[in-house]
Design an enzyme around this catalytic site. Structure first.
Site, short mmCIF file in Angstrom:
data_model
loop_
_atom_site.label_atom_id
_atom_site.label_comp_id
_atom_site.label_asym_id
_atom_site.label_seq_id
_atom_site.Cartn_x
_atom_site.Cartn_y
_atom_site.Cartn_z
CD GLU A 439 -9.09 41.86 9.39
OE1 GLU A 439 -9.22 41.51 8.19
OE2 GLU A 439 -9.28 41.09 10.34
C1 LIG Z 1 -1.21 42.26 16.28
C2 LIG Z 1 -1.52 41.55 15.00
C3 LIG Z 1 -2.69 40.82 14.88
C4 LIG Z 1 -2.97 40.12 13.73
N1 LIG Z 1 -4.10 39.34 13.66
C5 LIG Z 1 -4.25 38.49 12.61
C6 LIG Z 1 -5.29 37.52 12.61
O1 LIG Z 1 -6.11 37.44 13.53
N2 LIG Z 1 -5.36 36.66 11.56
C7 LIG Z 1 -4.48 36.70 10.53
O2 LIG Z 1 -4.60 35.88 9.62
N3 LIG Z 1 -3.50 37.63 10.48
C8 LIG Z 1 -3.36 38.52 11.50
N4 LIG Z 1 -2.35 39.45 11.49
C9 LIG Z 1 -1.47 39.53 10.34
C10 LIG Z 1 -1.70 40.80 9.52
O3 LIG Z 1 -2.92 40.72 8.84
C11 LIG Z 1 -0.48 40.98 8.60
O4 LIG Z 1 0.61 41.37 9.43
C12 LIG Z 1 -0.74 42.00 7.52
O5 LIG Z 1 -1.66 41.52 6.60
C13 LIG Z 1 0.54 42.39 6.78
O6 LIG Z 1 1.26 41.25 6.37
P1 LIG Z 1 2.82 41.15 6.72
O7 LIG Z 1 2.99 41.42 8.17
O8 LIG Z 1 3.34 39.87 6.20
O9 LIG Z 1 3.50 42.34 5.95
P2 LIG Z 1 3.95 42.31 4.41
O10 LIG Z 1 2.89 41.73 3.57
O11 LIG Z 1 5.31 41.73 4.32
O12 LIG Z 1 4.02 43.88 4.09
C14 LIG Z 1 5.15 44.69 4.44
C15 LIG Z 1 4.97 46.06 3.76
O13 LIG Z 1 4.93 45.88 2.34
C16 LIG Z 1 3.73 46.45 1.80
N5 LIG Z 1 3.21 45.60 0.74
C17 LIG Z 1 3.24 44.24 0.66
N6 LIG Z 1 2.65 43.83 -0.47
C18 LIG Z 1 2.24 44.93 -1.13
C19 LIG Z 1 1.56 45.18 -2.36
N7 LIG Z 1 1.17 44.18 -3.16
N8 LIG Z 1 1.29 46.45 -2.70
C20 LIG Z 1 1.67 47.47 -1.93
N9 LIG Z 1 2.31 47.31 -0.75
C21 LIG Z 1 2.59 46.07 -0.36
C22 LIG Z 1 2.75 46.51 2.97
O14 LIG Z 1 1.80 47.54 2.79
C23 LIG Z 1 3.69 46.77 4.15
O15 LIG Z 1 3.94 48.15 4.24
C24 LIG Z 1 -2.07 40.18 12.63
C25 LIG Z 1 -0.90 40.95 12.74
C26 LIG Z 1 -0.61 41.60 13.91
C27 LIG Z 1 0.70 42.36 14.00
#
Ligand SMILES: Cc1cc2nc3c(=O)[nH]c(=O)nc-3n(C[C@H](O)[C@H](O)[C@H](O)COP(=O)(O)OP(=O)(O)OC[C@H]3O[C@@H](n4cnc5c(N)ncnc54)[C@H](O)[C@@H]3O)c2cc1C
Length: 596
Positions: A439
């Site tokens: 989220e």
């Molecule tokens: C157990 C689990 C359940 C989930 N459930 C759902 C679900 O039901 N539906 C769904 O759609 N998704 C779901 N997700 C996905 C989740 O919302 C994402 O993992 C999350 O939004 C982060 O995206 P990412 O993993 O690609 O990390 P990334 O976006 O690659 O981020 C990696 C790091 O970079 C930082 N970062 C990236 N962009 C920026 C920025 N612009 N400014 C500052 N910092 C930044 C982040 O804070 C983080 O520290 C789930 C994930 C998990 C692990």
């Protein structure tokens, strides 16, 4: 292994005395919600949490959900618990009455959800996502879509999911690639979504996925994303279930925590394309999804409160039974339980104080949400909407970050027994770890706070809240209770620090947003800590005013002592955070990427 007991006294205190249930029930739409109704709901929910959900938590973690031939089976006991959950009417607690819900305000639904999350967060994620889908359909679904999906989602016969994430599109949803090709009155959806919580399971008859996708001529970026309803089983015009849609679960993730909840990779359209139905207008999907995400963000903040509470109860029980060492100064005689050691007491108090502060701030946000929807005065509705929009990233970011700290302290209280899985203390830390990631990560919440909230508004809501905090100074100065009066200086210093940091954000954001981004997370934490301190000082003043005029004097005394602890042990962190915000950006920006 300890069992969960809902902290009813504190919940009731926060709702009724701190947040002001009377203000909520005075609003025309909420008039049927009396204090007695609230007590009955909370007691019933606490019983369900303790007797049905809590016993499944540990086993669910050990077993996890299982995928076989595209079908996911929830851990043993979950399906039956879900049946009891929906037959008990719990799913529709805050649902719309015209669709079979009970229409209870959010401020009552919050403690109920907190209990379920404390007892079994992995289970609770399923109804939480359903309620997010309901929220989006309520505000943006067509009347026909509402008729078709909302009653079953409200009863819980069907569940909902949120499908945003793709391998290349996590925090940056403008990179979403899933395609939606128009075909008559529907669309054909093709693409892969990852990390979809409860994306496939056997607990309900149908699953209604809300999916972000692009139509063929959509503009690039966030302005070209639309939102679609994609049911697992297609729904016939008479409401009966038709054939399986072209969506399947191709794998589930092996995770650090919340193992009972399946986190699925969903493949849409491997054959003819999954049938999807547009919600609202094309290209406005992200805007609509934010409705659901805002709701879910408050819910995830609450998960932080809930896991911290669970970790605290576990640690408290252990500390009362584990015998180790003698009291300081005693060379002989009986050994004591570890709760007698001042450092263990400090650890427990730090857990308790942070939880009570988090709960107060989260429930305050939910009361603002109720007022933003139901207050008869338009100006008050708008003021509360601004407040809830402002508080959501703080509640989400701070309560979840703090829950990790609290759960970790819970392990420390257990000593070595906290590090082994058998005691169960480790599960709370593992489960809490996701809450700062999904989220929207803490970084994304902080970017929202400094950009779309404080920066965009030039600090209007922030300074209004700081103004409210400052009003407490005079009340604390008048206080005769030494434990209450002792909080005055620390709160004043913390609020001054928050004021300076906010002024710095407002001044710096237009000319150097990178500098503000570099210290946005400390700024969010500063808001959480001072916001929590503000609520704890209010709580202490209320408790003091009730002492000697009946009620639970022990509870009120403990509240005052806990608030004093918060002001002396947690609130001083605000000074360091404020200095970090005002002075810390340059050192972050000075380091080039190549220097790492
Ligand atoms: C157990 C689990 C359940 C989930 N459930 C759902 C679900 O039901 N539906 C769904 O759609 N998704 C779901 N997700 C996905 C989740 O919302 C994402 O993992 C999350 O939004 C982060 O995206 P990412 O993993 O690609 O990390 P990334 O976006 O690659 O981020 C990696 C790091 O970079 C930082 N970062 C990236 N962009 C920026 C920025 N612009 N400014 C500052 N910092 C930044 C982040 O804070 C983080 O520290 C789930 C994930 C998990 C692990």
């Amino acid at each position: 292994m300890s069992t969960y007991a809902a902290p009813l006294k504190d919940m009731q205190f926060v709702i009724k005395e701190l947040v002001g249930l009377e203000d909520i029930t005075a609003m025309p739409d909420c008039a049927e919600v009396t204090g007695d109704v609230v007590d009955a709901v909370l007691e019933g929910a606490g019983k369900f949490a303790a007797e049905v959900l809590d016993p499944l938590n540990r086993e669910g973690d050990k077993q996890g959900s299982k995928l076989l031939d595209g079908k996911v089976t929830a851990p043993q006991g979950f399906k039956e618990a879900y049946r009891q959950f929906i037959t008990g009417g719990w799913n529709g607690l805050s649902g719309q009455t015209e669709f079979g819900g009970q229409g209870l305000p959010h401020v009552v639904a919050m403690p109920v959800q907190e209990m379920w999350n404390s007892a079994n967060m992995a289970f609770c994620l399923c109804p939480m996502l359903t309620s997010g889908v309901l929220e989006a359909l309520k505000l943006r679904g067509s009347p026909a879509q509402q008729q078709m999906y909302v009653p079953k989602l409200t009863s819980g016969a069907w569940c909902g999911t949120m499908n945003l994430t793709e391998p290349q599109a996590g925090s940056d949803l403008s990179a979403v690639r899933t395609r939606a090709v128009p075909e008559g009155d529907h669309y054909r959806i093709h693409g892969t979504k990852i990390f979809i919580t409860w994306g496939e399971h056997d607990m309900a008859e149908n699953i209604i996925h809300l999916v972000l996708a692009r139509t063929p001529d959509a503009p690039e970026g966030v302005k070209g994303i639309s939102l679609f309803i994609v049911p697992k089983f297609l729904v016939n015009p008479d409401g009966t279930l038709g054939e399986h849609n072209d969506v399947k679960c191709v794998s589930i993730e092996h995770k650090l925590g919340i193992n009972a909840s399946p986190t699925c990779v969903l493949s849409y359209g491997d054959e003819k394309g999954a049938l999807g139905y547009l919600v609202g207008e094309e290209n406005r999907g992200l805007e609509y999804m934010f409705i659901m995400m805002n709701h879910a963000r408050l819910g995830v903040g609450l998960e932080g409160v809930a896991l911290a509470e669970r970790a605290y109860q576990h640690a408290r029980e252990y500390a009362k039974t584990r015998v180790q060492g003698r009291a300081i100064g005693q060379k002989s005689g009986d050994r004591v339980t570890i709760i007698h050691h001042p450092d263990v007491k400090r650890m427990l108090l730090s857990m308790k104080a942070q939880i009570e502060a988090m709960r107060a701030l989260a429930y305050t946000a939910s009361a603002a949400l109720d007022k933003s929807r139901h207050h008869p005065d338009d100006k008050e509705r708008r003021r509360n909407q601004a407040l809830v929009d402002f508080l959501i990233p703080i509640v989400k970011g701070w309560c979840t970050e703090s829950s990790i700290e609290v759960a970790s302290t819970g392990i420390q209280v257990h000593g070595g027994m906290g590090f082994v899985e058998e005691t169960g203390a480790a599960q709370y830390l593992r489960d809490a770890r996701i809450t700062t990631i999904y989220e929207g990560t803490t970084g994304i919440q902080a970017a929202d706070l400094v950009g779309r909230k404080v920066g965009f508004e030039k600090g209007a809501t922030a300074f209004a809240v700081i103004g409210e905090m400052r009003k407490l100074d005079a009340e604390l100065a008048r206080g005769k209770n030494a434990d209450v009066a002792a909080q005055r200086d620390n709160l004043k210093r913390a609020v001054d620090g928050l004021g300076s940091a906010t002024q710095w954000v407002v001044d710096t954001f237009p000319k150097n947003p990178n500098a503000v981004a570099a210290v946005s997370v400390p700024y969010l934490k500063l808001w959480g800590i001072v916001g929590g301190g503000w609520q704890m000082a209010r709580a202490a003043l209320i408790a003091d005013s009730k002492l000697g005029i009946g009620g639970d004097a022990d509870f009120y005394r403990a509240k005052i002592a806990t608030a004093r602890f918060y002001s002396e042990h947690i609130l001083p962190q605000a000074t360091a955070l404020s200095a970090e915000v005002v002075n810390g950006a340059a050192s972050v920006l000075a380091m080039s990427e190549a220097q790492f």
